[in-house]
Design a protein around this motif. Structure first.
Motif, PDB file in Angstrom:
ATOM      1  N   UNK A  27       1.024  -1.199   0.159  1.00  0.00           N
ATOM      2  CA  UNK A  27       0.097  -0.036   0.046  1.00  0.00           C
ATOM      3  C   UNK A  27       0.763   1.286  -0.031  1.00  0.00           C
ATOM      4  N   UNK A  28       1.058   1.962  -0.912  1.00  0.00           N
ATOM      5  CA  UNK A  28       1.920   3.028  -1.277  1.00  0.00           C
ATOM      6  C   UNK A  28       1.434   4.068  -0.605  1.00  0.00           C
ATOM      7  N   UNK A  29       2.281   5.298  -0.243  1.00  0.00           N
ATOM      8  CA  UNK A  29       1.861   6.439   0.420  1.00  0.00           C
ATOM      9  C   UNK A  29       0.918   7.349  -0.618  1.00  0.00           C
ATOM     10  N   UNK A  30       1.229   7.266  -1.882  1.00  0.00           N
ATOM     11  CA  UNK A  30       0.109   7.731  -2.684  1.00  0.00           C
ATOM     12  C   UNK A  30      -1.213   7.263  -2.834  1.00  0.00           C
ATOM     13  N   UNK A  31      -1.194   5.915  -2.479  1.00  0.00           N
ATOM     14  CA  UNK A  31      -2.640   5.348  -2.447  1.00  0.00           C
ATOM     15  C   UNK A  31      -3.330   5.609  -1.103  1.00  0.00           C
TER      16      UNK A  31
ATOM     17  N   UNK B 178      -4.772   8.218  10.514  1.00  0.00           N
ATOM     18  CA  UNK B 178      -3.882   7.467  11.419  1.00  0.00           C
ATOM     19  C   UNK B 178      -2.889   6.694  10.754  1.00  0.00           C
ATOM     20  N   UNK B 179      -3.199   5.749   9.555  1.00  0.00           N
ATOM     21  CA  UNK B 179      -2.103   5.248   8.933  1.00  0.00           C
ATOM     22  C   UNK B 179      -1.097   6.252   8.408  1.00  0.00           C
ATOM     23  N   UNK B 180      -1.731   7.080   7.907  1.00  0.00           N
ATOM     24  CA  UNK B 180      -0.356   8.177   7.272  1.00  0.00           C
ATOM     25  C   UNK B 180       0.337   8.785   8.610  1.00  0.00           C
ATOM     26  N   UNK B 181      -0.133   9.041   9.616  1.00  0.00           N
ATOM     27  CA  UNK B 181       0.543   9.704  10.782  1.00  0.00           C
ATOM     28  C   UNK B 181       1.471   8.707  10.940  1.00  0.00           C
ATOM     29  N   UNK B 182       1.038   7.389  11.269  1.00  0.00           N
ATOM     30  CA  UNK B 182       2.064   6.238  11.803  1.00  0.00           C
ATOM     31  C   UNK B 182       3.169   6.151  10.737  1.00  0.00           C
TER      32      UNK B 182
ATOM     33  N   UNK C 118      -0.332  14.815   3.967  1.00  0.00           N
ATOM     34  CA  UNK C 118      -1.530  14.517   3.241  1.00  0.00           C
ATOM     35  C   UNK C 118      -1.493  15.402   1.935  1.00  0.00           C
ATOM     36  N   UNK C 119      -0.593  15.982   1.765  1.00  0.00           N
ATOM     37  CA  UNK C 119      -0.272  16.863   0.538  1.00  0.00           C
ATOM     38  C   UNK C 119      -0.401  15.921  -0.528  1.00  0.00           C
TER      39      UNK C 119
END
Length: 141
Positions: free
Chosen positions: A47-51, A73-77, A82-83
């Protein structure tokens, strides 16, 4: 007790309660997704950052704050923001320019009309009703 201190204590309690309720709802939703076989957010290969950024925006569009919270939460972890990439911003700006151009054409051809999205999923009968309702000639009929 001191009145301002009581207010601060109550506010802190309300914050803590809301956070616990929200995190419990997030955990429940994550568990339900895992039971359906959805997993791998913590593996950038799967699961990529972009996805994750796209999934977050889709969750916002759908309107479910629990999904939004889980993707955040997933992105923070992972330590990612979010940009969106510059290309995404360019596309959004082009879309806004196209909408402005469409609005200008509609204002010239049929002043006061309401544009209906070209990619609308509305049934044709509804689109026709809206078009008839927007037709100034239909008001006198």
């Amino acid at each position: 007790m001191n009145a301002p201190l009581d207010a601060i204590t109550l506010a802190a309690h309300a914050d803590a309660t809301a956070i616990m309720d929200f995190s419990a709802a997030m955990a429940t939703k994550m568990h339900q997704a895992a039971m359906k076989g959805h997993a791998g957010w913590d593996n950038p290969t799967l699961c990529s950052d972009a996805s994750l950024r796209v999934l977050l925006r889709e969750a916002v569009a759908k309107g479910d704050p629990i999904d939004v919270g889980n993707y955040a939460m997933m992105m923070h972890t992972r330590g990612i923001g979010t940009a969106m990439p510059e290309a995404y911003t360019t596309i959004v700006m082009q879309n806004q320019d196209m909408r402005a151009a469409l609005r200008a054409v509609l204002d010239e051809v049929a002043p006061g009309s309401t544009p209906i999205s070209i990619d609308s999923s509305l049934p044709r009968s509804v689109i026709d009703q809206v078009a008839r309702a927007a037709d100034p000639k239909s008001f006198g009929a």
